[in-house]
Design a protein around this motif. Structure first.
Motif: not given
Length: 341
Positions: A328-335
Motif C-alpha cells: 500500500q503505497v501512499v505519497i504526500p501532496y507537494e505544497f
C-alpha cells in the motif's frame, strides 16, 4: 524509430554490453531482471527499432502480456474526473509497461453504469495479466468481478488494511488536515471545505482529515467550520451553494481548479479579494490551471506522472507474482504557493 525486422537480440547485446541471455530475459521474464538493466536494454531496442513478438511470447507462456487500466473521461464535472492530469498518468503508465514488455489496455468510461458495462464486455473477451482500477469506492463491485476471474488487481485509492491487493494513493487525509491547520495558523476563523458528493475513498479520507483537524484546533481556537458537498456535474447548482460560502467564510479548501474558477467569479461579484479577506487552498494535479486564474492561492500538488509509474510497477509485480506481500503505497501532496502576477 520504425520497426527493423532484421535486428536481433544479439544486436541489442552488442549495443549494450549485456549478454544475449540477459537481453532475452528482459523480454521474456523481466521480473527477474534488475530495473536498471531493463531500462538500458529497452532504450537500445527502441533506438535500433527492435520489437519483440508479444504474441509469440504469449503462446509460449500462456500469458497475455496485457495490463488493463480503467479511467474516467467525463469532462462535464472536471473535479469528478482526474481532468487533464490523466494524460500524464497514461503516458507514464504506458511507458513503464512497455519497458517491462507489457501492453497497456486503456478502458475509458464516462459514467458508473458505462464503467460496469465496459468492464464486463472486456472481461468477456480478454484475460489481462493484471488490472488497475481508479476512483476506488467503498465495497467497489469491480474488485469482486476481477477476483472471480482470478485477475490480479491494483487500486488507485487506498483500500482497508485487510485488502489483498496492491494499492496506491496520495495522502488525501494529510492534505486537508494540513490545509486546516495552515489556515487557522494564519488567523482564519470561518473555514469551509468544499468537496464532491461522490463516494470515492479518496474523498472519504479527505473528510476524515477535515474532521480530525477540527478536533485538533478547536480546543485552543474558536474557528467555525463548514462542510459543503456539491454536485460538480451541475455548475448552476454548485454556484448557488458557493454563493453563501464566499460571502460568509474567510477561507475555503477545495478539490479542483474548476471550483476555484467559480469561487473567483463569485468573489469578484461580492467585492471579496482572494489572498486578502478570502484565502483559498486547492488540491490539483495541474498547477498551470490555477496559475491561469491569476490569483494568490495555496496549492497542494499531486504528481500524476509518478502515479502512473507507481501503478504500472505495482501491476507488473502483481502480474508476475514478484512481490512478497501486499503493498500500500501512499505519497504526500507537494505544497506550493502560487502568486498572482
Amino acid at each position: 524509430m520504425a520497426v527493423n525486422k532484421n535486428i536481433t537480440i544479439k544486436d541489442i547485446a552488442r549495443a549494450t554490453g549485456v549478454s544475449p541471455a540477459t537481453v532475452g530475459r528482459v523480454f521474456s521474464s523481466p521480473d527477474i531482471v534488475k530495473q536498471k538493466t531493463i531500462d538500458v536494454v529497452m532504450a537500445a531496442a527502441k533506438e535500433l527499432g527492435y520489437q519483440p513478438s508479444l504474441a509469440g511470447k504469449a503462446l509460449r507462456t500462456g500469458k497475455s502480456y496485457d495490463i488493463a487500466i480503467m479511467l474516467p473521461f467525463d469532462r462535464q464535472g472536471s473535479s469528478a474526473t482526474m481532468g487533464a492530469a490523466q494524460y500524464d498518468l497514461i503516458a507514464a503508465f504506458s511507458s513503464r509497461c512497455l519497458a517491462n514488455s507489457y501492453n497497456m489496455k486503456l478502458l475509458p468510461y464516462t459514467s458508473a453504469s458505462e464503467r460496469d458495462k465496459v468492464l464486463d464486455a472486456y472481461l468477456t473477451t480478454f484475460n489481462p495479466d493484471a488490472f488497475v482500477i481508479t476512483q476506488l469506492e467503498l465495497d467497489d463491485g469491480r474488485i469482486a468481478r476481477l477476483q472471480e476471474g482470478q485477475i490480479p488487481t491494483v487500486a488507485f485509492g487506498l483500500a482497508d488494511e485487510a485488502s489483498s491487493m496492491h494499492c496506491f494513493d496520495f495522502d488525501n487525509y494529510a492534505f486537508v488536515f494540513d490545509a486546516v491547520k495552515r489556515l487557522v495558523t494564519q488567523g482564519r476563523t470561518n473555514i469551509a471545505f468544499v468537496v464532491s458528493q461522490e463516494s470515492y475513498l479518496h474523498y472519504m479520507h479527505q473528510l476524515r482529515g477535515f474532521e480530525d483537524a477540527q478536533q485538533t484546533v478547536q480546543s485552543s481556537n474558536k474557528a467555525l467550520f463548514k462542510l459543503i458537498k456539491v454536485d460538480v456535474s451541475n455548475d448552476s447548482a454548485t454556484r448557488t451553494r458557493l454563493q453563501k460560502v464566499v460571502q460568509e467564510c474567510d477561507a475555503i479548501i477545495t478539490i479542483s481548479p474548476h471550483l476555484v474558477h467559480q469561487i473567483k467569479k463569485i468573489a469578484v461579484s461580492n467585492n471579496r479579494t482572494i489572498g486578502q479577506d478570502l484565502l483559498v487552498c486547492c488540491s490539483t494535479a495541474t498547477p498551470s490551471l490555477l496559475e491561469m486564474l491569476d490569483i494568490p492561492i495555496a496549492c497542494y500538488y499531486q504528481d500524476f506522472n509518478r502515479a502512473g509509474e507507481t501503478l504500472a510497477q505495482l501491476a507488473i509485480e502483481s502480474a508476475t507474482g514478484s512481490s512478497s506481500g501486499v503493498k500500500q503505497v501512499v505519497i504526500p501532496y507537494e505544497f506550493m504557493e502560487l502568486l498572482a502576477t
